[in-house]
Every structure is written in structure tokens, then in C-alpha cells.
Design a protein around this motif. Sequence first.
Motif, mmCIF file in Angstrom:
data_model
loop_
_atom_site.group_PDB
_atom_site.id
_atom_site.type_symbol
_atom_site.label_atom_id
_atom_site.label_comp_id
_atom_site.label_asym_id
_atom_site.label_seq_id
_atom_site.Cartn_x
_atom_site.Cartn_y
_atom_site.Cartn_z
ATOM 1 N N LEU A 32 0.836 -1.201 0.000
ATOM 2 C CA LEU A 32 0.000 0.000 0.000
ATOM 3 C C LEU A 32 0.871 1.252 0.000
ATOM 4 C CD1 LEU A 32 -3.201 0.606 2.015
ATOM 5 C CD2 LEU A 32 -1.332 2.209 2.294
ATOM 6 N N VAL A 33 1.908 1.247 0.848
ATOM 7 C CA VAL A 33 2.813 2.392 0.904
ATOM 8 C C VAL A 33 3.581 2.537 -0.401
ATOM 9 C CG1 VAL A 33 4.832 3.347 2.077
ATOM 10 C CG2 VAL A 33 3.022 2.255 3.410
ATOM 11 N N ALA A 34 4.041 1.421 -0.960
ATOM 12 C CA ALA A 34 4.808 1.477 -2.199
ATOM 13 C C ALA A 34 3.964 1.999 -3.351
ATOM 14 C CB ALA A 34 5.357 0.089 -2.534
ATOM 15 N N PHE A 35 2.726 1.545 -3.454
ATOM 16 C CA PHE A 35 1.865 1.961 -4.567
ATOM 17 C C PHE A 35 1.363 3.394 -4.405
ATOM 18 C CE2 PHE A 35 0.711 -2.751 -5.100
ATOM 19 C CZ PHE A 35 1.757 -2.925 -6.001
ATOM 20 N N SER A 36 1.549 3.993 -3.229
ATOM 21 C CA SER A 36 1.153 5.392 -3.077
ATOM 22 C C SER A 36 2.095 6.321 -3.831
ATOM 23 C CB SER A 36 1.125 5.770 -1.594
ATOM 24 O OG SER A 36 2.438 5.802 -1.049
ATOM 25 N N PHE A 37 3.258 5.831 -4.239
ATOM 26 C CA PHE A 37 4.230 6.638 -4.979
ATOM 27 C C PHE A 37 4.203 6.352 -6.479
ATOM 28 C CE2 PHE A 37 5.977 6.256 -0.677
ATOM 29 C CZ PHE A 37 6.210 7.589 -0.369
ATOM 30 N N THR A 38 3.183 5.659 -6.939
ATOM 31 C CA THR A 38 3.097 5.338 -8.354
ATOM 32 C C THR A 38 2.710 6.568 -9.165
ATOM 33 O OG1 THR A 38 2.059 3.881 -9.986
ATOM 34 C CG2 THR A 38 0.687 4.648 -8.181
ATOM 35 N N ALA A 39 3.120 6.579 -10.419
ATOM 36 C CA ALA A 39 2.754 7.668 -11.322
ATOM 37 C C ALA A 39 1.490 7.356 -12.101
ATOM 38 C CB ALA A 39 3.899 7.967 -12.289
ATOM 39 N N GLY A 40 1.013 6.110 -12.018
ATOM 40 C CA GLY A 40 -0.158 5.705 -12.772
ATOM 41 C C GLY A 40 -1.461 5.972 -12.054
ATOM 42 N N GLU A 41 -2.555 5.479 -12.649
ATOM 43 C CA GLU A 41 -3.895 5.696 -12.126
ATOM 44 C C GLU A 41 -4.437 4.509 -11.341
ATOM 45 O OE1 GLU A 41 -5.839 8.406 -12.565
ATOM 46 O OE2 GLU A 41 -4.438 9.570 -13.769
ATOM 47 N N ILE A 42 -3.703 3.385 -11.308
ATOM 48 C CA ILE A 42 -4.192 2.157 -10.699
ATOM 49 C C ILE A 42 -3.563 2.005 -9.317
ATOM 50 C CG2 ILE A 42 -4.419 -0.339 -10.959
ATOM 51 C CD1 ILE A 42 -4.098 0.040 -13.950
ATOM 52 N N THR A 43 -4.387 1.644 -8.339
ATOM 53 C CA THR A 43 -3.907 1.558 -6.953
ATOM 54 C C THR A 43 -3.038 0.336 -6.697
ATOM 55 O OG1 THR A 43 -5.935 0.390 -6.332
ATOM 56 C CG2 THR A 43 -5.927 2.778 -6.071
ATOM 57 N N THR A 44 -3.081 -0.653 -7.567
ATOM 58 C CA THR A 44 -2.336 -1.900 -7.337
ATOM 59 C C THR A 44 -1.267 -2.122 -8.396
ATOM 60 O OG1 THR A 44 -4.015 -3.155 -8.542
ATOM 61 C CG2 THR A 44 -4.263 -2.988 -6.140
#
Length: 284
Positions: free
Chosen positions: A31-43
Motif C-alpha cells: 500500500l505504501v509502495a503503490f502510493s508513490f506510483t505515477a499511474g492511475e491504478i492503486t495496485t
Amino acid sequence: GGRAMSGLRSWSGRAWLLGVYVFLYLPIFFLVAFSFTAGEITTQFDGFSLRWYAALARDAELHQAVLLSLRIAALAATAGVVLGTVAAVVLVRFGAYFGSRFFAGMLTAPMVMPEVVVGLSLVLLFTHPALSMLGGRGVFAIWVAHTTLCAAYVAVLVGSRLREMDRSLEEAALDLGCPPLKVFFMITVPVIAPALVAGWLLSFTLSMDDFVLAAMLSDPGSTTLPVLVFARLHHGLKPEINALATVIVVVVSIAVLAANRVMLSAQRHVTPGGRGAAAIGVRA
């Protein structure tokens, strides 16, 4: 052979403990790692970016829901500690009296009763035409519901601590002429303080996390964080929610570490005769 079996059990126990920790905390890590994604998908991680933290900073609706949840949780936890402590003192210190078992059962009923039932009963209470002075659904109704739930848990925690408490401290203060109310605040409250703090923190967490009662008792102007997240779930969650969860995880972790340091520091300064000396020193 004995050492080998003991070593095997030790390693198997550690492996089991490690597996439990991985099962519990690996989803939080992702969850913490995906909060820094540049995309639109949470997973899905599509490159490092802070865009969702910037979006979180601009989301006024989410800010309002978080502040409302924090306010309700703090008020419900405080009221729950007061009511739960009073109920625990009545149950533990007043002995058996007419209706004491019924009172104990009704006090702990919110803990074992489905929240849907509790919520429905409160909806009927706050929406009844004869009780229009209560204001109907809204912030006050949610606060009453959460206080009812929190008081039950606090009563159990404080009641167990009162049963384990050494009554000689209170009796010594009473023998020296200290009024009962002063004995309670000067002797009893400091001894049961860990239970009070634990009850407040548990109540705060229960209120912040509650969805069923808040959803049934909320109106358009009293949307708490769980209700808002559930409402947005139907339209598809964005990593902005991951960013909010990451902020909550960081704040809670800092608070837990600070609380542990304070408790360890307090334990170092406690002397074996400290409590007894405090009890003897209390006078009217």
C-alpha cells in the motif's frame, strides 16, 4: 537429541512468527509502495511520483472527512472513558445489588450485538417524531453511537484493572482522613491510568474505523472517512487513497513509538515504595 529438538522448535517458532508478520504487514508495505506510483491504478507501480500526495493536499472533501472523523473519535473516546470508568467502578466496587447482573449485561451488549442491530435501533431513536429535539441523523447521532460502543470496551478494561488493584493503598488514604472522592482521583486514577489510556486509544481506533454505525446515522453534511472511502469505491479508487493511508500509517507509527518511550521512561522512574509513599502522603 534434546538440544536438536529444542533448536528445531525454536527455529520453527521463529519461522511461524515471521510468517504471521509477513501476512499482516506485507499488504501495508505494498500500500505504501503503490502510493508513490505515477499511474492511475492503486495496485500497479508505473514509476515513482508524488502526484497523489499533491492530489491529497488539494482534496478538500477528503480533508473535511478526516477532520470530522478525528473530531468524533476524540470526543467519543473521551466520553467513552468517562462513562466506562464510572460503570466499571459501580460494577466492581459497589458489590452485588438488585439489577447488577442486568446492568452488566446491558453494558457489554454493544460488544457482542451486531452493529447493524445497534445502528438500526439508534436510527429509530434519532428519527422518531417524538424525539425531534435530538436533531435526527448527523454528527451528534454518530457521536452517541460511537460513545455507546466505546464505553462498553472501556468498562471491561478498567473493570479488570480495578479487580487486580491493591485496595490497601486506598484504605491507607481513607484511614488518614482523605475524602473518598480525593482518594479516587489521587490514588485510584493513577493506578488504573494504563487501562484508561489503553481504553482511550482503543476507543479512538474503533471510532475512526467504524463504518456501519456512521453510514446508518450520517447525513449529507456528516460524512466520515470510512463512509467517504466506501462511496468512492463505487467510482474506482485512485492511489490518492493509498497516499492518505500511508500518512495515517506514519502518524500512528510515530505515536506508538513515542508512547513506548514515555512508558519505558516512566517505568524507570518508579521506585518500589513510590505508590505506598504516595498513598501515605495523601491527606485531607
